[in-house]
Design a protein around this motif. Structure first.
Motif, PDB file in Angstrom:
ATOM      1  N   LEU A  74       0.834  -1.204   0.000  1.00 11.80           N
ATOM      2  CA  LEU A  74       0.000   0.000   0.000  1.00 11.80           C
ATOM      3  C   LEU A  74       0.868   1.254   0.000  1.00 11.80           C
ATOM      4  O   LEU A  74       0.611   2.201  -0.763  1.00 11.80           O
ATOM      5  CB  LEU A  74      -0.916  -0.005   1.223  1.00 11.80           C
ATOM      6  CG  LEU A  74      -1.763   1.259   1.412  1.00 11.80           C
ATOM      7  CD1 LEU A  74      -2.779   1.407   0.297  1.00 11.80           C
ATOM      8  CD2 LEU A  74      -2.465   1.237   2.762  1.00 11.80           C
ATOM      9  N   LEU A  75       1.911   1.271   0.838  1.00 15.40           N
ATOM     10  CA  LEU A  75       2.782   2.440   0.903  1.00 15.40           C
ATOM     11  C   LEU A  75       3.490   2.679  -0.431  1.00 15.40           C
ATOM     12  O   LEU A  75       3.656   3.813  -0.865  1.00 15.40           O
ATOM     13  CB  LEU A  75       3.813   2.258   2.015  1.00 15.40           C
ATOM     14  CG  LEU A  75       3.272   2.334   3.451  1.00 15.40           C
ATOM     15  CD1 LEU A  75       4.339   1.875   4.442  1.00 15.40           C
ATOM     16  CD2 LEU A  75       2.824   3.747   3.773  1.00 15.40           C
ATOM     17  N   GLU A  76       3.905   1.598  -1.079  1.00 17.80           N
ATOM     18  CA  GLU A  76       4.541   1.739  -2.389  1.00 17.80           C
ATOM     19  C   GLU A  76       3.590   2.328  -3.412  1.00 17.80           C
ATOM     20  O   GLU A  76       3.980   3.161  -4.236  1.00 17.80           O
ATOM     21  CB  GLU A  76       5.060   0.377  -2.861  1.00 17.80           C
ATOM     22  CG  GLU A  76       6.273  -0.109  -2.096  1.00 17.80           C
ATOM     23  CD  GLU A  76       6.657  -1.531  -2.455  1.00 17.80           C
ATOM     24  OE1 GLU A  76       6.021  -2.100  -3.367  1.00 17.80           O
ATOM     25  OE2 GLU A  76       7.580  -2.074  -1.824  1.00 17.80           O
ATOM     26  N   SER A  77       2.333   1.892  -3.362  1.00 25.74           N
ATOM     27  CA  SER A  77       1.360   2.429  -4.317  1.00 25.74           C
ATOM     28  C   SER A  77       1.080   3.898  -4.033  1.00 25.74           C
ATOM     29  O   SER A  77       0.957   4.709  -4.964  1.00 25.74           O
ATOM     30  CB  SER A  77       0.063   1.615  -4.271  1.00 25.74           C
ATOM     31  OG  SER A  77      -0.619   1.786  -3.039  1.00 25.74           O
ATOM     32  N   LEU A 132      10.871   7.876   7.535  1.00 31.00           N
ATOM     33  CA  LEU A 132      11.414   7.202   6.354  1.00 31.00           C
ATOM     34  C   LEU A 132      10.850   5.787   6.239  1.00 31.00           C
ATOM     35  O   LEU A 132      10.510   5.337   5.140  1.00 31.00           O
ATOM     36  CB  LEU A 132      12.938   7.157   6.431  1.00 31.00           C
ATOM     37  CG  LEU A 132      13.676   8.479   6.188  1.00 31.00           C
ATOM     38  CD1 LEU A 132      15.125   8.360   6.621  1.00 31.00           C
ATOM     39  CD2 LEU A 132      13.593   8.888   4.721  1.00 31.00           C
ATOM     40  N   HIS A 133      10.759   5.111   7.352  1.00 29.53           N
ATOM     41  CA  HIS A 133      10.196   3.755   7.341  1.00 29.53           C
ATOM     42  C   HIS A 133       8.756   3.767   6.849  1.00 29.53           C
ATOM     43  O   HIS A 133       8.328   2.875   6.125  1.00 29.53           O
ATOM     44  CB  HIS A 133      10.279   3.148   8.740  1.00 29.53           C
ATOM     45  CG  HIS A 133       9.639   1.801   8.845  1.00 29.53           C
ATOM     46  ND1 HIS A 133       8.385   1.605   9.386  1.00 29.53           N
ATOM     47  CD2 HIS A 133      10.065   0.582   8.448  1.00 29.53           C
ATOM     48  CE1 HIS A 133       8.078   0.325   9.319  1.00 29.53           C
ATOM     49  NE2 HIS A 133       9.067  -0.320   8.766  1.00 29.53           N
ATOM     50  N   ASP A 134       8.011   4.801   7.235  1.00 33.60           N
ATOM     51  CA  ASP A 134       6.613   4.931   6.817  1.00 33.60           C
ATOM     52  C   ASP A 134       6.474   5.520   5.412  1.00 33.60           C
ATOM     53  O   ASP A 134       5.349   5.722   4.939  1.00 33.60           O
ATOM     54  CB  ASP A 134       5.847   5.817   7.807  1.00 33.60           C
ATOM     55  CG  ASP A 134       5.647   5.139   9.150  1.00 33.60           C
ATOM     56  OD1 ASP A 134       5.768   3.904   9.216  1.00 33.60           O
ATOM     57  OD2 ASP A 134       5.392   5.844  10.150  1.00 33.60           O
ATOM     58  N   PRO A 272      13.937   4.607  -3.385  1.00 38.22           N
ATOM     59  CA  PRO A 272      15.011   4.439  -4.372  1.00 38.22           C
ATOM     60  C   PRO A 272      14.878   5.330  -5.600  1.00 38.22           C
ATOM     61  O   PRO A 272      15.889   5.709  -6.207  1.00 38.22           O
ATOM     62  CB  PRO A 272      14.915   2.952  -4.746  1.00 38.22           C
ATOM     63  CG  PRO A 272      14.297   2.298  -3.555  1.00 38.22           C
ATOM     64  CD  PRO A 272      13.324   3.306  -3.007  1.00 38.22           C
ATOM     65  N   ASP A 273      13.644   5.653  -5.978  1.00 37.38           N
ATOM     66  CA  ASP A 273      13.453   6.444  -7.196  1.00 37.38           C
ATOM     67  C   ASP A 273      13.129   7.912  -6.914  1.00 37.38           C
ATOM     68  O   ASP A 273      12.748   8.649  -7.822  1.00 37.38           O
ATOM     69  CB  ASP A 273      12.339   5.835  -8.044  1.00 37.38           C
ATOM     70  CG  ASP A 273      10.990   5.821  -7.332  1.00 37.38           C
ATOM     71  OD1 ASP A 273      10.974   6.032  -6.099  1.00 37.38           O
ATOM     72  OD2 ASP A 273       9.972   5.584  -8.006  1.00 37.38           O
ATOM     73  N   ALA A 274      13.293   8.360  -5.673  1.00 40.23           N
ATOM     74  CA  ALA A 274      12.911   9.740  -5.325  1.00 40.23           C
ATOM     75  C   ALA A 274      13.658  10.766  -6.158  1.00 40.23           C
ATOM     76  O   ALA A 274      13.089  11.772  -6.605  1.00 40.23           O
ATOM     77  CB  ALA A 274      13.142   9.988  -3.834  1.00 40.23           C
ATOM     78  N   LEU A 275      14.959  10.539  -6.403  1.00 42.39           N
ATOM     79  CA  LEU A 275      15.760  11.521  -7.126  1.00 42.39           C
ATOM     80  C   LEU A 275      15.470  11.537  -8.619  1.00 42.39           C
ATOM     81  O   LEU A 275      16.011  12.374  -9.348  1.00 42.39           O
ATOM     82  CB  LEU A 275      17.245  11.271  -6.886  1.00 42.39           C
ATOM     83  CG  LEU A 275      17.723  11.528  -5.451  1.00 42.39           C
ATOM     84  CD1 LEU A 275      19.212  11.244  -5.335  1.00 42.39           C
ATOM     85  CD2 LEU A 275      17.425  12.949  -5.008  1.00 42.39           C
ATOM     86  N   SER A 276      14.620  10.617  -9.097  1.00 43.03           N
ATOM     87  CA  SER A 276      14.197  10.673 -10.498  1.00 43.03           C
ATOM     88  C   SER A 276      13.178  11.787 -10.711  1.00 43.03           C
ATOM     89  O   SER A 276      12.906  12.169 -11.851  1.00 43.03           O
ATOM     90  CB  SER A 276      13.611   9.328 -10.937  1.00 43.03           C
ATOM     91  OG  SER A 276      12.387   9.055 -10.252  1.00 43.03           O
TER      92      SER A 276
END
Length: 302
Positions: A74-77, A132-134, A272-276
């Motif tokens: 859910l968090l990833e989505s 960050l964990h959340d 991992p993709d935040a800097l994109s």
């Protein structure tokens, strides 16, 4: 079974308390209890033993990894949906770096992008690690190295290193004298202060606590006031008191028989993709540039 029930279950496990979980989730304890009862009905038995200490039953321990897998998905989505909206950024920084590093970078960023919605938070390392964990944060400045097992895959965007100055008021520094030894400093200094910005307090500072006539661990603002008034000495991060040292409002005692103490921290990406995301990458660039200007940039890992 619903998401609120799973979040409540996970929160109770992490806090070890129904009461703390309710406070964290901003609901009543009755609501938390009702959610857990409904979840227990669904899974066919008790998830917790109730008593002076809340502990998982065998059923609860078995169910926990599956519940967390659902929450992680859910968090990833949610993060994927937020990344579509390029106009929102969440950033958090250690309190000790808010004034010298984070705020100037954020001000420059907001001037360049006045319509961007920015969530800017401050806290201690353990607070930011939980955010960050959340997956609430796109960028963060945290203590380094990272000892949190929940964030073991975290990689730094940039490493920061700040000198910790043993600071005193000008009057107290004159009484101690130039090029002092630690013995001379502690023969004169009335009190020694330490602060909460270390993940693990350095051995050198621990040893000074034992040498001092009196010592306390205090918040930065109150501790700095005590030092400025000559009531104590303590290690302050050089980046946060550069102006005070230059003006003579504070003095670096620089004992001749003590090595320099450093505090390390890191700029990290929340996913991992935040800097994109171009705006996130730009804010990271501004933070790194400000760190270089302050002289606290230890390594650029971009």
């Amino acid at each position: 079974m619903d998401i609120d029930q799973l979040r409540s279950f996970d929160r109770i496990v992490r806090d070890g308390s129904f009461t703390k979980a309710a406070a964290r989730l901003n609901v009543t304890q009755a609501t938390i209890s009702m959610r857990i009862r409904a979840l227990e009905t669904h899974v066919g038995g008790a998830l917790f033993t109730r008593g002076r200490k809340v502990e998982l039953t065998e059923r609860g321990a078995t169910f926990l990894p599956y519940a967390r897998r659902v929450l992680a998905t859910l968090l990833e989505s949610e993060d994927a949906m937020r990344s579509v909206d390029r106009g929102r950024i969440a950033f958090a920084s250690l309190r000790s770096l808010i004034e010298p590093l984070a705020t100037p970078a954020v001000v420059d960023f907001m001037r360049a992008h006045p319509r961007v919605e920015l969530q800017f938070e401050e806290g201690r390392h353990r607070d930011i690690a939980e955010w960050l964990h959340d997956r609430r944060i796109d960028l963060a400045i945290i203590g380094w190295p990272n000892f949190d097992p929940l964030l073991e895959a975290l990689e730094p965007v940039a490493l920061l290193r700040e000198k910790a100055v043993l600071a005193a008021s000008p009057a107290l520094a004159r009484e101690i004298g130039p090029q002092p030894t630690l013995d001379r400093i502690f023969a004169v200094a009335p009190h020694f202060l330490s602060f909460f910005w270390w993940q693990v307090t350095p051995d050198a500072i621990q040893s000074l606590r034992h040498r001092a006539r009196a010592s306390s661990q205090v918040l930065f603002s109150s501790g700095r006031a005590l030092i400025e008034h000559g009531a104590a000495i303590g290690h302050l991060l050089e980046a946060s008191i550069t102006g005070d040292l230059a003006s003579g409002r504070l003095v670096d005692l620089a004992p001749i028989d003590m090595p320099v103490i450093w505090r390390d921290s890191a700029l990290v990406a929340g996913t991992p993709d935040a800097l994109s995301r171009p705006l996130v990458a730009e804010l990271a660039d501004r933070i790194v540039a400000r760190a270089a200007t302050l002289g606290v940039l230890h390594a650029d890992r971009r």
